[in-house]
Structure formats: structure tokens, C-alpha cells
Motif scaffolding. Structure first.
Motif, PDB file in Angstrom:
ATOM      1  N   VAL A  51       0.836  -1.204   0.000  1.00 29.99           N
ATOM      2  CA  VAL A  51       0.000   0.000   0.000  1.00 29.99           C
ATOM      3  C   VAL A  51       0.871   1.255   0.000  1.00 29.99           C
ATOM      4  CG1 VAL A  51      -1.734   1.297   1.299  1.00 29.99           C
ATOM      5  CG2 VAL A  51      -1.920  -1.174   1.123  1.00 29.99           C
ATOM      6  N   VAL A  52       1.937   1.231   0.780  1.00 26.73           N
ATOM      7  CA  VAL A  52       2.861   2.375   0.837  1.00 26.73           C
ATOM      8  C   VAL A  52       3.470   2.612  -0.542  1.00 26.73           C
ATOM      9  CG1 VAL A  52       5.096   3.126   1.757  1.00 26.73           C
ATOM     10  CG2 VAL A  52       3.352   2.237   3.293  1.00 26.73           C
ATOM     11  N   SER A  53       3.813   1.539  -1.228  1.00 28.81           N
ATOM     12  CA  SER A  53       4.370   1.644  -2.573  1.00 28.81           C
ATOM     13  C   SER A  53       3.366   2.273  -3.534  1.00 28.81           C
ATOM     14  CB  SER A  53       4.776   0.258  -3.068  1.00 28.81           C
ATOM     15  OG  SER A  53       5.162   0.297  -4.408  1.00 28.81           O
ATOM     16  N   MET A  54       2.109   1.874  -3.423  1.00 27.63           N
ATOM     17  CA  MET A  54       1.057   2.435  -4.279  1.00 27.63           C
ATOM     18  C   MET A  54       0.899   3.936  -4.020  1.00 27.63           C
ATOM     19  SD  MET A  54      -1.776  -0.574  -3.899  1.00 27.63           S
ATOM     20  CE  MET A  54      -2.893  -0.238  -5.230  1.00 27.63           C
ATOM     21  N   VAL A  55       0.909   4.311  -2.752  1.00 24.46           N
ATOM     22  CA  VAL A  55       0.759   5.725  -2.379  1.00 24.46           C
ATOM     23  C   VAL A  55       1.947   6.533  -2.908  1.00 24.46           C
ATOM     24  CG1 VAL A  55       0.727   7.316  -0.413  1.00 24.46           C
ATOM     25  CG2 VAL A  55      -0.690   5.269  -0.372  1.00 24.46           C
ATOM     26  N   ASP A  56       3.149   5.973  -2.780  1.00 21.33           N
ATOM     27  CA  ASP A  56       4.348   6.654  -3.282  1.00 21.33           C
ATOM     28  C   ASP A  56       4.274   6.867  -4.790  1.00 21.33           C
ATOM     29  OD1 ASP A  56       5.702   7.115  -0.925  1.00 21.33           O
ATOM     30  OD2 ASP A  56       6.744   5.186  -0.970  1.00 21.33           O
ATOM     31  N   ARG A  57       3.758   5.874  -5.503  1.00 25.05           N
ATOM     32  CA  ARG A  57       3.632   5.997  -6.949  1.00 25.05           C
ATOM     33  C   ARG A  57       2.655   7.109  -7.328  1.00 25.05           C
ATOM     34  NH1 ARG A  57       2.107   0.523  -8.470  1.00 25.05           N
ATOM     35  NH2 ARG A  57       3.399  -0.407  -6.878  1.00 25.05           N
ATOM     36  N   LEU A  58       1.565   7.229  -6.574  1.00 28.62           N
ATOM     37  CA  LEU A  58       0.602   8.307  -6.841  1.00 28.62           C
ATOM     38  C   LEU A  58       1.253   9.671  -6.622  1.00 28.62           C
ATOM     39  CD1 LEU A  58      -2.765   7.107  -5.258  1.00 28.62           C
ATOM     40  CD2 LEU A  58      -2.082   7.063  -7.646  1.00 28.62           C
ATOM     41  N   ALA A  59       2.052   9.784  -5.560  1.00 27.06           N
ATOM     42  CA  ALA A  59       2.725  11.053  -5.275  1.00 27.06           C
ATOM     43  C   ALA A  59       3.762  11.358  -6.348  1.00 27.06           C
ATOM     44  CB  ALA A  59       3.388  10.988  -3.903  1.00 27.06           C
ATOM     45  N   LYS A  60       4.452  10.336  -6.815  1.00 27.53           N
ATOM     46  CA  LYS A  60       5.474  10.517  -7.844  1.00 27.53           C
ATOM     47  C   LYS A  60       4.858  11.023  -9.150  1.00 27.53           C
ATOM     48  CE  LYS A  60       8.905   7.807 -10.365  1.00 27.53           C
ATOM     49  NZ  LYS A  60       9.388   6.453 -10.607  1.00 27.53           N
ATOM     50  N   ARG A  61       3.654  10.555  -9.448  1.00 24.10           N
ATOM     51  CA  ARG A  61       2.958  10.957 -10.672  1.00 24.10           C
ATOM     52  C   ARG A  61       2.130  12.218 -10.489  1.00 24.10           C
ATOM     53  NH1 ARG A  61       0.610   4.954 -11.767  1.00 24.10           N
ATOM     54  NH2 ARG A  61       2.508   4.040 -12.611  1.00 24.10           N
ATOM     55  N   ASN A  62       2.231  12.841  -9.311  1.00 23.38           N
ATOM     56  CA  ASN A  62       1.489  14.066  -8.982  1.00 23.38           C
ATOM     57  C   ASN A  62      -0.023  13.861  -9.000  1.00 23.38           C
ATOM     58  OD1 ASN A  62       3.672  15.790  -8.486  1.00 23.38           O
ATOM     59  ND2 ASN A  62       3.978  16.098 -10.670  1.00 23.38           N
ATOM     60  N   LEU A  63      -0.476  12.668  -8.682  1.00 25.96           N
ATOM     61  CA  LEU A  63      -1.912  12.418  -8.579  1.00 25.96           C
ATOM     62  C   LEU A  63      -2.408  12.805  -7.189  1.00 25.96           C
ATOM     63  CD1 LEU A  63      -2.228   9.049 -10.497  1.00 25.96           C
ATOM     64  CD2 LEU A  63      -2.580  11.361 -11.325  1.00 25.96           C
ATOM     65  N   ILE A  64      -1.515  12.710  -6.204  1.00 26.54           N
ATOM     66  CA  ILE A  64      -1.795  13.247  -4.870  1.00 26.54           C
ATOM     67  C   ILE A  64      -0.559  14.048  -4.455  1.00 26.54           C
ATOM     68  CG2 ILE A  64      -3.410  11.458  -4.131  1.00 26.54           C
ATOM     69  CD1 ILE A  64      -1.143  10.196  -2.521  1.00 26.54           C
ATOM     70  N   HIS A  65      -0.738  14.968  -3.534  1.00 24.28           N
ATOM     71  CA  HIS A  65       0.375  15.795  -3.074  1.00 24.28           C
ATOM     72  C   HIS A  65       1.331  14.950  -2.238  1.00 24.28           C
ATOM     73  CE1 HIS A  65       2.473  19.148  -1.127  1.00 24.28           C
ATOM     74  NE2 HIS A  65       2.063  19.856  -2.169  1.00 24.28           N
ATOM     75  N   ARG A  66       2.605  15.290  -2.263  1.00 27.33           N
ATOM     76  CA  ARG A  66       3.594  14.487  -1.533  1.00 27.33           C
ATOM     77  C   ARG A  66       3.372  14.525  -0.028  1.00 27.33           C
ATOM     78  NH1 ARG A  66       8.132  18.253  -0.460  1.00 27.33           N
ATOM     79  NH2 ARG A  66       7.477  20.212  -1.401  1.00 27.33           N
ATOM     80  N   HIS A  67       2.848  15.642   0.483  1.00 25.52           N
ATOM     81  CA  HIS A  67       2.568  15.724   1.923  1.00 25.52           C
ATOM     82  C   HIS A  67       1.373  14.846   2.288  1.00 25.52           C
ATOM     83  CE1 HIS A  67       5.637  18.637   2.290  1.00 25.52           C
ATOM     84  NE2 HIS A  67       4.946  19.673   1.819  1.00 25.52           N
ATOM     85  N   LYS A  68       0.397  14.783   1.417  1.00 26.67           N
ATOM     86  CA  LYS A  68      -0.757  13.904   1.653  1.00 26.67           C
ATOM     87  C   LYS A  68      -0.295  12.456   1.679  1.00 26.67           C
ATOM     88  CE  LYS A  68      -5.190  12.408  -0.215  1.00 26.67           C
ATOM     89  NZ  LYS A  68      -6.163  12.794   0.802  1.00 26.67           N
ATOM     90  N   ALA A  69       0.622  12.119   0.782  1.00 27.79           N
ATOM     91  CA  ALA A  69       1.171  10.766   0.739  1.00 27.79           C
ATOM     92  C   ALA A  69       1.893  10.452   2.045  1.00 27.79           C
ATOM     93  CB  ALA A  69       2.117  10.609  -0.444  1.00 27.79           C
ATOM     94  N   SER A  70       2.657  11.398   2.511  1.00 26.32           N
ATOM     95  CA  SER A  70       3.400  11.222   3.754  1.00 26.32           C
ATOM     96  C   SER A  70       2.452  11.036   4.943  1.00 26.32           C
ATOM     97  CB  SER A  70       4.298  12.435   3.981  1.00 26.32           C
ATOM     98  OG  SER A  70       5.038  12.287   5.161  1.00 26.32           O
ATOM     99  N   ASN A  71       1.408  11.863   4.995  1.00 31.40           N
ATOM    100  CA  ASN A  71       0.421  11.754   6.075  1.00 31.40           C
ATOM    101  C   ASN A  71      -0.298  10.406   6.030  1.00 31.40           C
ATOM    102  OD1 ASN A  71       0.950  14.282   7.114  1.00 31.40           O
ATOM    103  ND2 ASN A  71      -0.622  15.288   5.877  1.00 31.40           N
ATOM    104  N   LEU A  72      -0.657   9.967   4.832  1.00 26.16           N
ATOM    105  CA  LEU A  72      -1.343   8.683   4.668  1.00 26.16           C
ATOM    106  C   LEU A  72      -0.467   7.537   5.163  1.00 26.16           C
ATOM    107  CD1 LEU A  72      -3.128   8.624   1.195  1.00 26.16           C
ATOM    108  CD2 LEU A  72      -4.107   7.949   3.374  1.00 26.16           C
ATOM    109  N   LYS A  73       0.790   7.541   4.750  1.00 22.18           N
ATOM    110  CA  LYS A  73       1.716   6.473   5.134  1.00 22.18           C
ATOM    111  C   LYS A  73       1.894   6.431   6.651  1.00 22.18           C
ATOM    112  CE  LYS A  73       5.067   7.729   2.372  1.00 22.18           C
ATOM    113  NZ  LYS A  73       6.337   7.759   1.645  1.00 22.18           N
ATOM    114  N   SER A  74       2.009   7.611   7.254  1.00 17.95           N
ATOM    115  CA  SER A  74       2.169   7.694   8.690  1.00 17.95           C
ATOM    116  C   SER A  74       0.952   7.140   9.434  1.00 17.95           C
ATOM    117  CB  SER A  74       2.390   9.153   9.078  1.00 17.95           C
ATOM    118  OG  SER A  74       2.396   9.303  10.478  1.00 17.95           O
ATOM    119  N   LYS A  75      -0.231   7.560   8.989  1.00 13.18           N
ATOM    120  CA  LYS A  75      -1.459   7.110   9.647  1.00 13.18           C
ATOM    121  C   LYS A  75      -1.684   5.607   9.471  1.00 13.18           C
ATOM    122  CE  LYS A  75      -3.751  11.553   9.582  1.00 13.18           C
ATOM    123  NZ  LYS A  75      -4.754  12.411   8.956  1.00 13.18           N
ATOM    124  N   LEU A  76      -1.370   5.106   8.275  1.00 11.10           N
ATOM    125  CA  LEU A  76      -1.544   3.677   8.026  1.00 11.10           C
ATOM    126  C   LEU A  76      -0.576   2.858   8.877  1.00 11.10           C
ATOM    127  CD1 LEU A  76      -2.041   3.663   4.158  1.00 11.10           C
ATOM    128  CD2 LEU A  76      -3.756   3.145   5.886  1.00 11.10           C
TER     129      LEU A  76
END
Length: 83
Positions: A51-76
Motif C-alpha cells: 500500500v505504501v508503494s502504491m501511495v508513493d507511486r501516486l505522489a510521484k505521478r502528482n496524482l496526490i500531493h507528496r505531503h498527503k502521501a506522507s500523512n497517509l503512510k504515517s497514519k496507516l
């Protein structure tokens, strides 16, 4: 309606990319929901890196903001550790 050949091509490409991006975004959201619903610690621990890898890929492609990705990973991670 576009009149130039290049504009028509851009419209086709954008539609294709939008569909592609929607698929990856939706599948990531589904995976996050699945991870949050898990009650088995071992299963959740094994699923978390995927799941973390999927979130990172979304952030890399600018589909979600990098800070949102970071917050998601932390909460998960916190949620998995709390199980």
C-alpha cells in the motif's frame, strides 16, 4: 471543438491518461480501505509495504500531493502498529 490536429490528439491523450490515473487512484483507495479493515496483525504487516508503494507511486505521478502521501503512510503505519 478543437480544429487543429494537434489539439484533437491532445484531447485523446488526456482522456486516456485520465482513465489510467483514475484506475490507479481508485485501486489505491480500495487497498487503503482493505488495510484499515484488517484485524490480523501479520496480514496487515505484510500488506502495508504494498500500500505504501502504491501511495508513493501516486505522489510521484502528482496524482496526490507528496505531503498527503506522507500523512497517509504515517497514519496507516500507526493503524497497523495499533492492531
Amino acid at each position: 471543438m478543437a480544429h487543429h490536429k494537434s489539439a484533437l490528439k491532445r484531447i485523446r491523450q488526456d482522456a486516456k491518461k485520465r482513465l489510467h490515473n483514475r484506475y490507479f487512484k481508485k485501486s489505491t483507495r480500495t487497498a487503503i480501505k482493505k488495510l484499515r479493515a484488517m484485524e490480523d496483525k501479520n496480514e496487515a504487516t505484510q500488506f502495508l509495504p504494498k500500500v505504501v508503494s502504491m501511495v508513493d507511486r501516486l505522489a510521484k505521478r502528482n496524482l496526490i500531493h507528496r505531503h498527503k502521501a506522507s500523512n497517509l503512510k504515517s497514519k496507516l503505519t500507526k493503524a497497523v502498529n495499533a492492531i
